[in-house]
Scaffold this motif. Structure first.
Motif, PDB file in Angstrom:
ATOM      1  N   THR A  53       0.826  -1.204   0.000  1.00  0.00           N
ATOM      2  CA  THR A  53       0.000   0.000   0.000  1.00  0.00           C
ATOM      3  C   THR A  53       0.859   1.253   0.000  1.00  0.00           C
ATOM      4  N   ILE A  54       1.920   1.240   0.784  1.00  0.00           N
ATOM      5  CA  ILE A  54       2.823   2.402   0.834  1.00  0.00           C
ATOM      6  C   ILE A  54       3.479   2.632  -0.519  1.00  0.00           C
ATOM      7  N   PHE A  55       3.948   1.553  -1.152  1.00  0.00           N
ATOM      8  CA  PHE A  55       4.605   1.710  -2.446  1.00  0.00           C
ATOM      9  C   PHE A  55       3.599   2.026  -3.556  1.00  0.00           C
ATOM     10  N   PHE A  56       2.368   1.549  -3.430  1.00  0.00           N
ATOM     11  CA  PHE A  56       1.333   1.943  -4.387  1.00  0.00           C
ATOM     12  C   PHE A  56       1.130   3.459  -4.315  1.00  0.00           C
ATOM     13  N   PHE A  57       1.071   3.969  -3.096  1.00  0.00           N
ATOM     14  CA  PHE A  57       0.870   5.405  -2.878  1.00  0.00           C
ATOM     15  C   PHE A  57       2.025   6.204  -3.469  1.00  0.00           C
ATOM     16  N   THR A  58       3.263   5.777  -3.204  1.00  0.00           N
ATOM     17  CA  THR A  58       4.415   6.517  -3.726  1.00  0.00           C
ATOM     18  C   THR A  58       4.523   6.383  -5.245  1.00  0.00           C
ATOM     19  N   SER A  59       4.022   5.282  -5.810  1.00  0.00           N
ATOM     20  CA  SER A  59       4.031   5.145  -7.269  1.00  0.00           C
ATOM     21  C   SER A  59       3.053   6.117  -7.907  1.00  0.00           C
ATOM     22  N   VAL A  60       1.936   6.371  -7.230  1.00  0.00           N
ATOM     23  CA  VAL A  60       0.984   7.377  -7.712  1.00  0.00           C
ATOM     24  C   VAL A  60       1.649   8.750  -7.722  1.00  0.00           C
ATOM     25  N   ILE A  61       2.399   9.046  -6.658  1.00  0.00           N
ATOM     26  CA  ILE A  61       3.129  10.315  -6.590  1.00  0.00           C
ATOM     27  C   ILE A  61       4.159  10.380  -7.713  1.00  0.00           C
ATOM     28  N   GLY A  62       4.937   9.305  -7.864  1.00  0.00           N
ATOM     29  CA  GLY A  62       5.985   9.281  -8.876  1.00  0.00           C
ATOM     30  C   GLY A  62       5.443   9.424 -10.277  1.00  0.00           C
ATOM     31  N   PHE A  63       4.372   8.715 -10.595  1.00  0.00           N
ATOM     32  CA  PHE A  63       3.789   8.771 -11.934  1.00  0.00           C
ATOM     33  C   PHE A  63       3.180  10.147 -12.201  1.00  0.00           C
ATOM     34  N   SER A  64       2.616  10.748 -11.161  1.00  0.00           N
ATOM     35  CA  SER A  64       1.969  12.051 -11.312  1.00  0.00           C
ATOM     36  C   SER A  64       2.965  13.167 -11.588  1.00  0.00           C
ATOM     37  N   HIS A  65       4.209  13.012 -11.101  1.00  0.00           N
ATOM     38  CA  HIS A  65       5.158  14.124 -11.148  1.00  0.00           C
ATOM     39  C   HIS A  65       6.435  13.819 -11.932  1.00  0.00           C
ATOM     40  N   LEU A 233       0.475  11.324   7.270  1.00  0.00           N
ATOM     41  CA  LEU A 233       1.528  12.246   7.699  1.00  0.00           C
ATOM     42  C   LEU A 233       2.368  12.752   6.528  1.00  0.00           C
ATOM     43  N   TYR A 234       2.011  12.343   5.308  1.00  0.00           N
ATOM     44  CA  TYR A 234       2.747  12.789   4.125  1.00  0.00           C
ATOM     45  C   TYR A 234       2.527  14.281   3.909  1.00  0.00           C
ATOM     46  N   ASN A 235       3.611  15.015   3.707  1.00  0.00           N
ATOM     47  CA  ASN A 235       3.527  16.469   3.607  1.00  0.00           C
ATOM     48  C   ASN A 235       3.591  17.001   2.175  1.00  0.00           C
ATOM     49  N   GLY A 236       3.620  16.092   1.193  1.00  0.00           N
ATOM     50  CA  GLY A 236       3.635  16.535  -0.194  1.00  0.00           C
ATOM     51  C   GLY A 236       5.000  16.889  -0.729  1.00  0.00           C
ATOM     52  N   GLU A 237       6.047  16.741   0.072  1.00  0.00           N
ATOM     53  CA  GLU A 237       7.399  17.074  -0.356  1.00  0.00           C
ATOM     54  C   GLU A 237       8.140  15.822  -0.834  1.00  0.00           C
ATOM     55  N   LYS A 238       9.094  16.031  -1.727  1.00  0.00           N
ATOM     56  CA  LYS A 238       9.861  14.909  -2.283  1.00  0.00           C
ATOM     57  C   LYS A 238      10.906  14.391  -1.312  1.00  0.00           C
ATOM     58  N   GLY A 239      11.621  15.292  -0.656  1.00  0.00           N
ATOM     59  CA  GLY A 239      12.701  14.875   0.224  1.00  0.00           C
ATOM     60  C   GLY A 239      13.925  14.459  -0.573  1.00  0.00           C
TER      61      GLY A 239
END
Length: 267
Positions: A53-65, A233-239
């Motif tokens: 689930t965590i990696f699905f979420f980050t993949s959505v972020i990655g694909f979006s940006h 707790l995700y703040n929308g930043e890449k880090g």
């Protein structure tokens, strides 16, 4: 600059942090996988339930940006193929049959990008050529299911012969069939989270609904609901950037744990 518009005012974690959390839980999960035959308790596996689930979420972020969605997809596809071949080669060379190396989250993530690319086509309909984009969207979305229909008869062939083993190996290596994915239909959570990529509460609700369905079926996968805690707790930043670290770390740590387990067994 934020990666997502739906930032949280409670946000303390960036994308890098989420990936690190996912990696730590993933290592614990795979430790259980490799050492279950030595008596590793079943509850260790619970730590791995939120990982996908965590990696699905980050993949959505990655694909979006990402700067190039095609490159992003190609990178995952190549990783999927290499991972399949690498796991098979490791299994054959070492011959530690107590553990079957079927791990390949790259396939799940690549299939997820197909679904997200399909959604992009549907979204493009409002800009003109609606029929073209609609048909492309349907076709792209159907690819994992089309390949599943192709793979089903191949999965039933006699694999006692070397030639048949190679046919099945290379067919599965290059096939983005959803039937071969680690998490099966759970991958459909990716396009749902992509649709709601700017609505955090809707993303979390979709995770909770899937977790509930698993719970009702008696599967421990319901523990995935705890992924909601870091995701909220995700703040929308890449880090810090770690574009290629996961691509290397994922197969490397599996092979290392597998070799350690095999070494203990053969001693």
């Amino acid at each position: 600059m934020p990666e997502q518009a739906n930032t949280s005012r409670f946000g303390k974690l960036n994308t890098f942090d989420l990936k690190v959390i996912g990696i730590i839980l993933m290592v614990v999960d795979h430790f259980h996988e490799m050492f279950a035959s030595f008596g590793a308790p079943a509850w260790i596996d619970w730590f791995g339930r939120p990982v996908a689930t965590i990696f699905f979420f980050t993949s959505v972020i990655g694909f979006s940006h990402t700067h190039s969605k095609k490159t992003y997809m190609l990178r995952l596809y190549i990783s999927m193929v290499i991972m399949t071949l690498l796991m098979n080669a490791t299994q054959r060379i070492i011959g530690f049959d107590e553990v079957q190396l079927m791990n390949n989250i790259f396939r799940d993530l690549f299939v997820g990008t197909l679904f997200m690319a399909s959604i992009d086509q549907f979204a493009a309909m409002k800009n003109g050529q609606a029929v073209k984009h609609c048909l492309l969207g349907i076709l792209i979305f159907a690819i994992p299911f089309i390949f599943t229909l192709i793979m089903i008869p191949l999965l039933s062939i006699d694999v006692t012969g070397f030639a048949n083993q190679m046919i099945l190996l290379f067919a599965s290596a290059f096939s983005p069939a959803i039937i071969l994915a680690e998490n099966g239909l759970m991958i459909l959570l990716i396009p749902v989270m992509y649709i709601f990529r700017n609505i955090r509460w809707a993303q979390m609700l979709s995770i909770a609904v899937v977790a509930l369905l698993y719970g009702l079926s008696g599967s421990t996968q319901w523990i995935m609901i705890f992924a909601i805690i870091p995701l909220l707790l995700y703040n929308g930043e890449k880090g810090r950037g770690m574009k290629y670290f996961f691509y290397i770390f994922y197969p490397a740590h599996i092979i290392i744990l597998y070799l350690i387990a095999a070494g203990i067994r053969f001693l």
